[in-house]
Design an enzyme around this catalytic site. Structure first.
Site, PDB file in Angstrom:
ATOM      1  N   LYS A 139       0.861  -1.194   0.000  1.00 37.98           N
ATOM      2  CA  LYS A 139       0.000   0.000   0.000  1.00 37.98           C
ATOM      3  C   LYS A 139       0.888   1.232   0.000  1.00 37.98           C
ATOM      4  O   LYS A 139       1.734   1.380   0.891  1.00 37.98           O
ATOM      5  CB  LYS A 139      -0.881  -0.035   1.246  1.00 37.98           C
ATOM      6  CG  LYS A 139      -1.922   1.055   1.346  1.00 37.98           C
ATOM      7  CD  LYS A 139      -2.922   0.670   2.439  1.00 37.98           C
ATOM      8  CE  LYS A 139      -3.888   1.774   2.769  1.00 37.98           C
ATOM      9  NZ  LYS A 139      -4.826   1.337   3.823  1.00 37.98           N
ATOM     10  N   ASP A 184     -16.154  -0.985   0.269  1.00 34.35           N
ATOM     11  CA  ASP A 184     -14.844  -1.306  -0.308  1.00 34.35           C
ATOM     12  C   ASP A 184     -13.835  -1.651   0.784  1.00 34.35           C
ATOM     13  O   ASP A 184     -12.745  -2.148   0.483  1.00 34.35           O
ATOM     14  CB  ASP A 184     -14.312  -0.146  -1.167  1.00 34.35           C
ATOM     15  CG  ASP A 184     -14.367   1.181  -0.448  1.00 34.35           C
ATOM     16  OD1 ASP A 184     -15.471   1.615  -0.106  1.00 34.35           O
ATOM     17  OD2 ASP A 184     -13.304   1.775  -0.210  1.00 34.35           O
TER      18      ASP A 184
HETATM   19  P1  AMP Z   1      -9.054   4.254   1.703  1.00 37.77           P
HETATM   20  O1  AMP Z   1      -9.711   5.442   2.334  1.00 37.77           O
HETATM   21  O2  AMP Z   1      -7.603   4.129   2.042  1.00 37.77           O
HETATM   22  O3  AMP Z   1      -9.817   2.979   1.938  1.00 37.77           O
HETATM   23  O4  AMP Z   1      -9.069   4.544   0.158  1.00 37.77           O
HETATM   24  C1  AMP Z   1     -10.221   4.704  -0.624  1.00 37.77           C
HETATM   25  C2  AMP Z   1      -9.845   4.599  -2.080  1.00 37.77           C
HETATM   26  O5  AMP Z   1      -9.040   5.704  -2.482  1.00 37.77           O
HETATM   27  C3  AMP Z   1      -9.059   3.360  -2.422  1.00 37.77           C
HETATM   28  O6  AMP Z   1      -9.532   2.925  -3.657  1.00 37.77           O
HETATM   29  C4  AMP Z   1      -7.633   3.847  -2.525  1.00 37.77           C
HETATM   30  O7  AMP Z   1      -6.891   3.042  -3.407  1.00 37.77           O
HETATM   31  C5  AMP Z   1      -7.813   5.255  -3.039  1.00 37.77           C
HETATM   32  N1  AMP Z   1      -6.715   6.150  -2.589  1.00 37.77           N
HETATM   33  C6  AMP Z   1      -6.532   6.645  -1.345  1.00 37.77           C
HETATM   34  N2  AMP Z   1      -5.450   7.444  -1.304  1.00 37.77           N
HETATM   35  C7  AMP Z   1      -4.920   7.469  -2.549  1.00 37.77           C
HETATM   36  C8  AMP Z   1      -3.796   8.117  -3.153  1.00 37.77           C
HETATM   37  N3  AMP Z   1      -2.988   8.915  -2.454  1.00 37.77           N
HETATM   38  N4  AMP Z   1      -3.571   7.899  -4.469  1.00 37.77           N
HETATM   39  C9  AMP Z   1      -4.379   7.102  -5.178  1.00 37.77           C
HETATM   40  N5  AMP Z   1      -5.453   6.469  -4.680  1.00 37.77           N
HETATM   41  C10 AMP Z   1      -5.734   6.639  -3.377  1.00 37.77           C
HETATM   42 MG    MG Z   2      -9.849   1.155   1.507  1.00 36.11          MG
END
Ligand code: AMP
Ligand code: MG
Length: 494
Positions: A109, A249
């Site tokens: 990640k 998700d």
């Molecule tokens: P999360 O809040 O970490 O569960 O992320 C929600 C979604 O946003 C997931 O699909 C992540 O892959 C995407 N995401 C979060 N931060 C980033 C980032 N800095 N660059 C690209 N995708 C991101």
């Molecule tokens: Mg996530």
């Protein structure tokens, strides 16, 4: 470097992901490495905990045998549907099979933007990476199904975030899979029935192989996820864990906790507790978690409807609805078992719906009214059985009121002499002394992020890895936050 990968996702689900690789990084260095986990996976800890290993676990070098890929998924976020999320900044490096024959994803990640990055930079910063590391290890030690951290690597980059530039980092994590409710939602929303069926078959073979031959695989998967998640949420509730962002998700098919972002543990008992800065409506508050999980399962059910074996859609919906409705009694039974153990009651000592038990109802009303520390209360309760009720009474604003409840409870736990000593010991095996308390986690992460000083984090990690064992001199780590700490706010790990 060669790793013993066996990549079923890459091989069996072509077209359902994007083959991808991590971005180059200037100076990968290991910050934390989980040697015990590496060994349990049958990997060579020495080879991995090395400069070369740091490059591999940062995603900058593709090891031999890997077939790195970005998984695609959709998801309901705070109730609204996002048709395409996916691994925006993560890679499935490959799968390994441990010496017991179990299959694990090795996942990175923060390894750079993927085709699903939606304009994001694909990066992660050290604080949130270490937070996920710590939380996953703490949950694992508490006996709660979870992804686990294999390593935290700094990349040598500075990443600009709200509070200014931060050290860039990658988390290497391990989970029994990274299949999410949102994975199925993605293909369902696009009407890709074949892909949906492929995923159902794959998920069953991976997580419930004994049910893979079922007549109605989609229904069987729905049942499996429902039961696994009912158990998981009951375990969360038992330790005061608040996931913080229970979007579909972030909801696994395996029933493991995944994606530690703004999660935190509750100190004083209050079902309305929320820490996440983005959860303004309290959707994902402590007390809402069972209901939200059922809501998430309803989204899973909707995604699966087209595959169900039924005469028509009406019948399929009815079948799916019945399974989702069964979450409620299922959850209550799991919670009854968790709470019964915490309270030192005999198996079946609480009704199938614990809320119908006056002893339980009165307890939670009292804990809330009296601002009682949740973890401290359950841990101190066992001492009553060996003759010392002062510590638990002292947690109540009104020790008399606390004492009256404790006396009722003591009468219910019908054991004496050696039996009482044994019962107290059994309670101490399920009620932790040490949890990742916010006022301890926060300064430890800040020191790590600001000065790359992980001393405080390592001390905390060592305690959390054996949360039930009292350590002389570490009493302060078991105490609730001092009154001047807070209100505490957590942020999403971006
Ligand atoms: P999360 O809040 O970490 O569960 O992320 C929600 C979604 O946003 C997931 O699909 C992540 O892959 C995407 N995401 C979060 N931060 C980033 C980032 N800095 N660059 C690209 N995708 C991101
Ligand atoms: Mg996530």
């Amino acid at each position: 470097m060669r790793l013993p990968f066996d990549n079923s996702y890459a091989a069996e689900l072509k077209g359902l992901y994007a083959p991808w690789r991590g971005a180059p990084v200037p100076d990968p260095r290991m910050v934390l490495f989980n040697g015990e986990l590496a060994e349990a996976l049958g990997l060579d800890p020495q080879a991995l905990n090395s400069p070369r290993g740091a490059a591999v676990l940062a995603g900058a070098e593709v090891p031999e045998g890997a077939a790195p890929l970005a998984q695609v998924y959709a998801g309901h976020q705070f109730g609204g549907f996002s048709p395409q999320l996916g691994d925006g900044r993560a890679l499935l490096l490959g799968e390994v099979i441990d010496p017991t024959g179990a299959r694990w994803d090795l996942h990175l990640k923060g390894s750079g933007p993927t085709p699903f990055a939606r304009g994001g930079d694909g990066k992660a910063v050290l604080g949130p990476v270490l937070r996920e590391y710590l939380m996953g290890e703490a949950m694992h030690a508490l006996g709660i199904p979870t992804s686990r951290a294999l390593a935290a690597v700094v990349t040598g980059e500075r990443i600009v975030r709200d509070g200014g530039p931060k050290p860039g980092a990658v988390l290497a994590r391990v989970a029994s899979s990274h299949l999410r409710v949102g994975t199925l939602e993605f293909f369902a929303a696009r009407g890709q029935r074949e892909h949906l069926a492929q995923l159902v078959d794959y998920a069953l073979r991976r997580h419930a192989p004994d049910r893979a031959e079922a007549d109605d695989p989609a229904l069987e998967l729905l049942r499996f996820v429902r039961d696994a998640q009912a158990r998981l949420v009951a375990l969360w509730m038992g330790v005061g864990f608040i996931h913080g962002v229970m979007n579909t998700d972030n909801t696994t098919l395996s029933g493991e906790t995944l994606d530690y972002g703004p999660c935190a543990f509750m100190d004083r008992y209050d079902p309305a507790t929320v820490f996440s800065s983005i959860d303004r409506g309290g959707r994902y508050a402590y007390g809402n978690q069972p209901g939200i999980m059922q809501w998430n399962l309803a989204r899973l059910a909707e995604a699966l409807v087209p595959l169900l074996v039924a005469r028509d859609t009406t019948e399929a919906v009815a079948l799916a609805t019945a399974e989702v409705e069964a979450f409620e009694p299922r959850y209550r039974a799991e919670w009854s078992a968790v709470l019964g153990r915490k309270l030192g009651l005999d198996e079946g000592g609480l009704p199938a719906d614990p809320d119908t038990d006056p002893l339980v109802r009165d307890l939670f009303a009292l804990l809330r009214e009296q601002d009682v520390d949740f973890t401290g209360f359950f841990r101190r309760l066992s001492a009553v059985l060996t003759g010392d009720s002062a510590p638990v009474r002292a947690l109540f604003d009104d020790p008399e009121a606390g004492g009256a409840w404790v006396d009722r409870w003591r009468a219910r736990v019908d054991v004496a002499g050696e039996g009482a000593v044994e019962r107290a010991a059994a309670m101490d095996r399920v009620n932790p002394i040490y949890i990742p308390r916010n006022h301890l986690v926060e300064p430890a992460l800040q020191a790590a992020e600001a000065e790359l000083d992980i001393g405080a984090l390592e001390t905390l990690l060592a305690l959390l890895r054996e949360p039930y064992r009292r350590r002389p001199g570490m009493e302060g780590f078991a105490e609730p936050a001092p009154p001047d700490f807070g209100p505490y706010v957590t942020y999403c790990g971006t």
